[in-house]
Design a protein around this motif. Structure first.
Motif, mmCIF file in Angstrom:
data_model
loop_
_atom_site.group_PDB
_atom_site.id
_atom_site.type_symbol
_atom_site.label_atom_id
_atom_site.label_comp_id
_atom_site.label_asym_id
_atom_site.label_seq_id
_atom_site.Cartn_x
_atom_site.Cartn_y
_atom_site.Cartn_z
ATOM 1 N N ILE A 1 4.714 -10.753 -12.123
ATOM 2 C CA ILE A 1 4.404 -9.329 -12.208
ATOM 3 C C ILE A 1 4.749 -8.816 -13.601
ATOM 4 C CG2 ILE A 1 6.673 -8.657 -11.309
ATOM 5 C CD1 ILE A 1 5.204 -6.293 -9.878
ATOM 6 N N TYR A 2 3.920 -7.886 -14.110
ATOM 7 C CA TYR A 2 4.137 -7.320 -15.447
ATOM 8 C C TYR A 2 3.909 -5.807 -15.364
ATOM 9 C CZ TYR A 2 3.238 -6.142 -20.353
ATOM 10 O OH TYR A 2 3.269 -5.554 -21.588
ATOM 11 N N VAL A 3 4.909 -5.050 -15.790
ATOM 12 C CA VAL A 3 4.833 -3.589 -15.753
ATOM 13 C C VAL A 3 4.535 -3.086 -17.159
ATOM 14 C CG1 VAL A 3 6.040 -1.450 -15.166
ATOM 15 C CG2 VAL A 3 6.536 -3.558 -13.890
ATOM 16 N N THR A 4 3.548 -2.191 -17.284
ATOM 17 C CA THR A 4 3.190 -1.689 -18.617
ATOM 18 C C THR A 4 2.587 -0.293 -18.524
ATOM 19 O OG1 THR A 4 1.949 -2.154 -20.637
ATOM 20 C CG2 THR A 4 0.868 -2.673 -18.566
ATOM 21 N N GLU A 5 2.797 0.478 -19.606
ATOM 22 C CA GLU A 5 2.133 1.768 -19.791
ATOM 23 C C GLU A 5 1.434 1.794 -21.151
ATOM 24 O OE1 GLU A 5 1.727 3.676 -17.412
ATOM 25 O OE2 GLU A 5 3.245 2.920 -16.028
ATOM 26 N N LEU A 6 1.229 0.619 -21.753
ATOM 27 C CA LEU A 6 0.504 0.531 -23.021
ATOM 28 C C LEU A 6 -0.985 0.748 -22.784
ATOM 29 C CD1 LEU A 6 2.231 -2.617 -24.578
ATOM 30 C CD2 LEU A 6 2.622 -0.219 -25.206
ATOM 31 N N SER A 7 -1.647 1.387 -23.735
ATOM 32 C CA SER A 7 -3.085 1.616 -23.588
ATOM 33 C C SER A 7 -3.884 0.330 -23.775
ATOM 34 C CB SER A 7 -3.554 2.674 -24.595
ATOM 35 O OG SER A 7 -3.265 2.253 -25.922
ATOM 36 N N ASP A 8 -3.314 -0.632 -24.506
ATOM 37 C CA ASP A 8 -3.966 -1.938 -24.688
ATOM 38 C C ASP A 8 -2.879 -3.018 -24.628
ATOM 39 O OD1 ASP A 8 -5.405 -4.160 -25.272
ATOM 40 O OD2 ASP A 8 -6.144 -3.469 -27.222
ATOM 41 N N PRO A 9 -2.579 -3.533 -23.449
ATOM 42 C CA PRO A 9 -1.486 -4.501 -23.286
ATOM 43 C C PRO A 9 -1.893 -5.958 -23.503
ATOM 44 C CG PRO A 9 -2.376 -3.960 -21.144
ATOM 45 C CD PRO A 9 -3.198 -3.176 -22.161
ATOM 46 N N GLY A 10 -3.095 -6.173 -24.050
ATOM 47 C CA GLY A 10 -3.673 -7.510 -24.113
ATOM 48 C C GLY A 10 -2.757 -8.569 -24.685
ATOM 49 N N TRP B 1 -3.441 6.914 -19.411
ATOM 50 C CA TRP B 1 -4.740 7.547 -19.156
ATOM 51 C C TRP B 1 -4.646 9.057 -19.399
ATOM 52 C CZ3 TRP B 1 -7.100 11.334 -16.275
ATOM 53 C CH2 TRP B 1 -8.503 11.268 -16.187
ATOM 54 N N HIS B 2 -5.554 9.565 -20.262
ATOM 55 C CA HIS B 2 -5.569 10.997 -20.570
ATOM 56 C C HIS B 2 -6.935 11.618 -20.318
ATOM 57 C CE1 HIS B 2 -1.622 10.540 -22.388
ATOM 58 N NE2 HIS B 2 -2.089 9.537 -23.112
ATOM 59 N N ALA B 3 -8.001 10.820 -20.467
ATOM 60 C CA ALA B 3 -9.349 11.365 -20.301
ATOM 61 C C ALA B 3 -10.289 10.230 -19.932
ATOM 62 C CB ALA B 3 -9.810 12.037 -21.598
ATOM 63 N N PRO B 4 -11.449 10.565 -19.329
ATOM 64 C CA PRO B 4 -12.445 9.529 -19.021
ATOM 65 C C PRO B 4 -12.772 8.696 -20.264
ATOM 66 C CG PRO B 4 -13.052 11.589 -17.968
ATOM 67 C CD PRO B 4 -11.882 11.910 -18.855
ATOM 68 N N GLY B 5 -12.867 7.397 -20.080
ATOM 69 C CA GLY B 5 -13.104 6.469 -21.191
ATOM 70 C C GLY B 5 -11.862 5.691 -21.562
ATOM 71 N N ASP B 6 -10.656 6.215 -21.197
ATOM 72 C CA ASP B 6 -9.422 5.512 -21.533
ATOM 73 C C ASP B 6 -9.265 4.218 -20.735
ATOM 74 O OD1 ASP B 6 -8.845 7.550 -23.247
ATOM 75 O OD2 ASP B 6 -7.280 8.483 -22.001
ATOM 76 N N ALA B 7 -9.915 4.120 -19.588
ATOM 77 C CA ALA B 7 -9.720 2.945 -18.733
ATOM 78 C C ALA B 7 -10.398 1.694 -19.281
ATOM 79 C CB ALA B 7 -10.243 3.234 -17.324
ATOM 80 N N GLU B 8 -11.490 1.868 -20.016
ATOM 81 C CA GLU B 8 -12.281 0.716 -20.472
ATOM 82 C C GLU B 8 -11.462 -0.286 -21.276
ATOM 83 O OE1 GLU B 8 -15.176 -2.031 -21.165
ATOM 84 O OE2 GLU B 8 -15.124 -0.437 -19.674
ATOM 85 N N PRO B 9 -10.791 0.105 -22.382
ATOM 86 C CA PRO B 9 -10.037 -0.900 -23.152
ATOM 87 C C PRO B 9 -8.885 -1.504 -22.361
ATOM 88 C CG PRO B 9 -9.613 1.316 -23.990
ATOM 89 C CD PRO B 9 -10.747 1.435 -23.037
ATOM 90 N N PHE B 10 -8.262 -0.716 -21.505
ATOM 91 C CA PHE B 10 -7.128 -1.224 -20.734
ATOM 92 C C PHE B 10 -7.583 -2.305 -19.759
ATOM 93 C CE2 PHE B 10 -4.230 -1.264 -17.146
ATOM 94 C CZ PHE B 10 -2.977 -1.208 -17.738
ATOM 95 N N VAL B 11 -8.591 -2.006 -18.969
ATOM 96 C CA VAL B 11 -9.056 -2.960 -17.956
ATOM 97 C C VAL B 11 -9.731 -4.170 -18.617
ATOM 98 C CG1 VAL B 11 -10.546 -3.271 -15.939
ATOM 99 C CG2 VAL B 11 -9.283 -1.129 -16.248
ATOM 100 N N ALA B 12 -10.429 -3.925 -19.722
ATOM 101 C CA ALA B 12 -11.062 -5.052 -20.441
ATOM 102 C C ALA B 12 -10.005 -6.046 -20.912
ATOM 103 C CB ALA B 12 -11.872 -4.533 -21.623
ATOM 104 N N ALA B 13 -8.843 -5.550 -21.363
ATOM 105 C CA ALA B 13 -7.760 -6.428 -21.802
ATOM 106 C C ALA B 13 -7.245 -7.267 -20.634
ATOM 107 C CB ALA B 13 -6.623 -5.598 -22.404
ATOM 108 N N LEU B 14 -7.159 -6.662 -19.454
ATOM 109 C CA LEU B 14 -6.726 -7.409 -18.271
ATOM 110 C C LEU B 14 -7.709 -8.529 -17.943
ATOM 111 C CD1 LEU B 14 -4.827 -4.933 -18.009
ATOM 112 C CD2 LEU B 14 -5.309 -4.937 -15.541
#
Length: 440
Positions: free
Chosen positions: A31-40, A56-69
């Protein structure tokens, strides 16, 4: 093996799937806990990523985060919407798009509780996996590998240091000899390699199809130990041999590894003789000498010398292999292999002569010529050798030495006078050539 579905079944967590319901069989390694916008840069394969979505602050912030996962091969995202009014739609959409299972964490559930429960589940699964593997300790290697692949969630192979695949649960993504060469050179590759335990000159390797977490690495070590026990328990048995066999002689210079290497290289062969550095075995199959170059970097031996007879009666083939080994021993290279059919008659004769006798022959026949060269700083010995290797042709020898043919004739005449031998006669040529080759 702990999967995303396993975590959903833990009653104290009350996790709810929001995306990727068809991906819940993915194995979870930690398990890994993070609040970084890009934890890649901090992620590794198989991780359950736990986040409060503070990035997350606005729509569009999820893309780079989930892409890194997705790039890292994360097992799933467990997210709490307690500070964002629920899980935003673009987080759900991004997880669907990148095929990342999304688990919703109850707003009243502490991350410390989740971490503790997941760590306990992983530890319990690891302990259970180890016990299940140990329960298969008496099984064949193929069964052990099947069990290991199921527990690790990755394909597994057992490879010999000679560059052969002993067993595997899937097609190997590269030639086994390339895997062994990478291991010998300590080069990184797509497979994780773990040496099998045991006192064998030729090692076996466990290859796992991907990077491993700490828990997976410990499990792979367990597999390596069990395979080592299975290997040590195996009793080699020679196949029934025909009347005509091929005998292979192997010498590991500077070590006593010859018997182990020969037994691993030719598992169906009949061991005829073993004396430390040199061993001989009879086989019905023609061996593949290229495998010796693969295993050589893994041995303690300074070099490998091998002689291979032609097919024939056992006693005759054994004698032929002995001479082939002696010829190979005088050839250069970290691995020298000579087949009996490649040995010229003069090499065969010289191979049977002890080193002291060959040196005495060279001094007796070539002594005057060697002394003359030393005193006059000439190289008539080389001239004579080139002349004889050109079949006694003055024209060909002069061309090879880049001299005029009359100069060549003069030098050969002078050499003949010093040796007391007519170098234009076959008998004299034969004696001198054998003496020249005795020094090789």
């Amino acid at each position: 093996m702990t999967t995303v579905k396993t975590l959903l079944g833990l009653p104290g967590l009350r996790l709810r799937p929001r995306a990727g319901a068809d991906l819940l069989e993915r194995p979870v390694t930690r398990i890994y806990v993070t609040e970084l916008s890009d934890p890649g840069r901090y992620l590794s394969a198989g991780e359950l990523v736990l986040s409060g979505l503070l990035w997350w602050h606005a729509p569009g912030d999820a893309e780079p985060f989930v892409a890194a996962l997705a790039r890292a091969g994360a097992a799933a995202l467990a997210a709490s919407g307690a500070d964002s009014g629920g899980i935003p739609d673009d987080v759900v959409d991004a997880c669907v798009r990148h095929r990342i299972p999304l688990l919703e964490v109850p707003a009243d559930l502490s991350f410390s509780v989740i971490t503790e429960q997941v760590v306990l589940a992983l530890a319990a699964a690891s302990d259970s996996a180890r016990k299940r593997l140990q329960a298969a300790a008496e099984a064949p290697v193929e069964t052990l590998l099947d069990r290991a692949a199921a527990e690790l969630g990755l394909p597994c192979w057992v490879l010999s240091g000679l560059g052969r695949s002993i067993a595997g649960t899937a097609p190997l993504p590269m030639p086994p000899e390339d895997v062994v060469r990478r291991y010998a050179a300590r080069e990184p590759g797509p497979l994780t390699l773990v040496p099998v335990e045991g006192r064998h000159a030729v090692p076996w390797l466990i290859a796992v199809g991907g990077p491993l977490s700490t828990a997976q690495a410990e499990l792979a070590e367990e597999v390596a130990g069990l395979v080592g026990v299975t290997r040590a328990r195996a009793v080699p048995s020679a196949a029934e041999l025909p009347d005509e066999v091929c005998v292979v002689g192997l010498r590991t210079e500077g070590s006593d590894e010859s018997r182990d290497v020969l037994s691993e290289w030719l598992p169906d062969a009949l061991l005829l003789e073993s004396a430390g550095e040199t061993s001989y075995a009879a086989t019905a199959l023609r061996p593949a000498p290229a495998e010796l170059s693969i295993v050589e970097p893994l041995l303690r031996a300074k070099r490998i010398v091998c002689g291979i007879s032609d097919a024939g009666p056992r006693a005759e083939a054994a004698e032929s292999a002995r001479y082939a080994v002696e010829v190979a021993a005088r050839r250069p290279g970290r691995v020298a292999v000579v087949r009996a059919g490649e040995v010229d008659a003069h090499e065969l004769l010289l191979a049977g002569a002890p080193e002291g006798l060959r040196a005495a022959l060279r001094r007796r026949v070539l002594g005057p010529l060697l002394a003359y060269d030393a005193e006059q700083h000439t190289d008539l010995v080389h001239t004579v050798r080139v002349f004889l290797e050109c079949s006694g042709s003055p024209t060909r020898a002069a061309k090879a030495l880049h001299v005029h043919v009359n100069t060549l004739r003069y030098r050969i005449g002078r050499a003949g006078e010093l040796l007391g031998t007519d170098l234009t006669e076959f008998t004299g040529q034969l004696d001198v050539y054998l003496a020249l080759r005795a020094g090789d």
